[in-house]
Design an enzyme around this catalytic site. Structure first.
Site, mmCIF file in Angstrom:
data_model
loop_
_atom_site.group_PDB
_atom_site.id
_atom_site.type_symbol
_atom_site.label_atom_id
_atom_site.label_comp_id
_atom_site.label_asym_id
_atom_site.label_seq_id
_atom_site.Cartn_x
_atom_site.Cartn_y
_atom_site.Cartn_z
ATOM 1 N N ASP A 172 -69.673 96.622 13.482
ATOM 2 C CA ASP A 172 -68.851 97.278 14.630
ATOM 3 C C ASP A 172 -67.527 97.012 14.008
ATOM 4 O O ASP A 172 -66.967 95.923 14.020
ATOM 5 C CB ASP A 172 -69.128 96.556 15.876
ATOM 6 C CG ASP A 172 -67.974 97.227 16.966
ATOM 7 O OD1 ASP A 172 -67.260 97.930 16.488
ATOM 8 O OD2 ASP A 172 -68.070 96.528 18.066
ATOM 9 N N GLU A 223 -71.730 90.465 18.068
ATOM 10 C CA GLU A 223 -71.526 90.073 19.430
ATOM 11 C C GLU A 223 -72.545 89.283 19.880
ATOM 12 O O GLU A 223 -73.325 89.759 21.017
ATOM 13 C CB GLU A 223 -71.144 91.419 20.384
ATOM 14 C CG GLU A 223 -69.467 91.542 20.209
ATOM 15 C CD GLU A 223 -69.004 92.128 21.587
ATOM 16 O OE1 GLU A 223 -68.543 91.508 22.422
ATOM 17 O OE2 GLU A 223 -69.057 93.451 21.549
ATOM 18 N N TYR A 283 -68.124 91.900 12.460
ATOM 19 C CA TYR A 283 -67.460 92.485 13.938
ATOM 20 C C TYR A 283 -65.883 92.458 14.036
ATOM 21 O O TYR A 283 -65.248 91.457 14.052
ATOM 22 C CB TYR A 283 -67.903 91.154 15.047
ATOM 23 C CG TYR A 283 -67.296 91.782 16.477
ATOM 24 C CD1 TYR A 283 -67.463 92.925 16.951
ATOM 25 C CD2 TYR A 283 -67.079 90.553 17.344
ATOM 26 C CE1 TYR A 283 -66.918 93.151 18.106
ATOM 27 C CE2 TYR A 283 -66.459 90.938 18.454
ATOM 28 C CZ TYR A 283 -66.598 92.210 19.004
ATOM 29 O OH TYR A 283 -65.977 92.285 20.257
#
Length: 266
Positions: free
Chosen positions: A153, A34, A112
DNA sequence: ATGGCTATCCCTGATAGA
């Protein structure tokens, strides 16, 4: 070799905290997610260089964006699903969610994974498709016998013990069986969750919502994971979460995850 | 205090996050 993963939730806003994390932990490799920017700012790149870090970046405006920072120069950088494609037409993922590089002889991916919005939504379909495609990418490019890490993540809490308040989250896109099965399918390539190896009792989290006092109330999820292929995972000596990084002024909503491997960083 | 969302852009409202 010390490797970390951290969803910074805007690398520009987190510039000072990033410097602090590098000073505090001195990782050999730091996977970021991010970024929310196409490129790292020039002054940040200069600061990283001063600290002895190289950067491989796959960025995007406003959303997503991933990077691998490393003391050794990243080799054989792979961006997105290049080479194998993402959709049926062979086009790449429209989101910048994956970057790979070889560092210290280890193939490392910073990922991500999609959030998934509401269960059953178009975004949820994309989330499941993304995990399936990641497994296909691993199968196409790699073998479970090679030293490989997937860190990032993953937007899935693998076990009930990774959720502080199950009643609040069990129906969410991070906990429903389809999401957990999607992540398990990636893991079944031949990966081990190195934090879970060390802390199977659960109760340790890496993300707390900004809203509703989630952090002081302890309402967390463990959704940031470092996976390693089995032989490499067997050399993991320690894995932990830097929970303190979630405290104080302007934190990311995610805390960094750290893993140490008995693997030469040279 | 570990503290009442945050970051971004077509920026004063919408979108996305998890």
């Amino acid at each position: 070799m010390r490797i970390m993963t951290w969803n910074v939730n805007s690398v520009k806003v987190r510039a000072e905290r990033l410097a602090g994390v590098l000073e505090r932990h001195e990782p050999d490799v730091l996977c970021l997610q991010e970024l929310k920017t196409p490129e790292l700012p020039a002054e940040m790149l200069a600061d990283l260089k001063d600290r002895g870090y190289h950067a491989a970046v796959h960025g995007q405006k406003t959303y997503n964006g991933v990077a691998i920072l490393s003391k050794a120069e990243p080799q054989d950088v792979l961006v997105g699903f290049e080479g194998i494609g993402f959709d049926a037409d062979g086009g790449d993922d429209p989101h910048a969610r994956l970057i790979g590089a070889v560092v210290y002889g280890v193939r490392i991916y910073s990922g991500y994974f999609p959030n998934g919005g509401e269960v059953g939504s178009e975004k949820f379909v994309y989330k499941l498709a993304w995990m399936r495609r990641l497994r296909e990418l691993l199968d196409a490019r790699h073998s479970a016998d090679e030293p490989l890490i997937v860190a990032g993540d993953v937007n899935v809490a693998p076990f009930d013990g990774d959720v502080a308040k199950p009643d609040r989250w069990n129906e969410s896109t991070h906990c429903v069986p389809e999401a957990r099965e999607g992540l398990q399918h990636v893991e079944a390539f031949g990966l081990a969750d190195v934090f879970y190896q060390k802390h199977q009792e659960g109760g340790v989290y890496s993300w707390w919502d900004y809203r509703q006092l989630a952090f002081p109330k302890g309402d967390g999820l463990r959704i940031d994971i470092i996976y390693a292929t089995k032989d490499l995972a067997a050399t993991c000596s320690d894995a932990r979460v830097d929970r303190d990084e979630r405290k104080g002024k302007q934190p990311s909503d995610h805390a960094p995850v750290i893993a140490d491997f008995d693997w030469p960083a040279s």
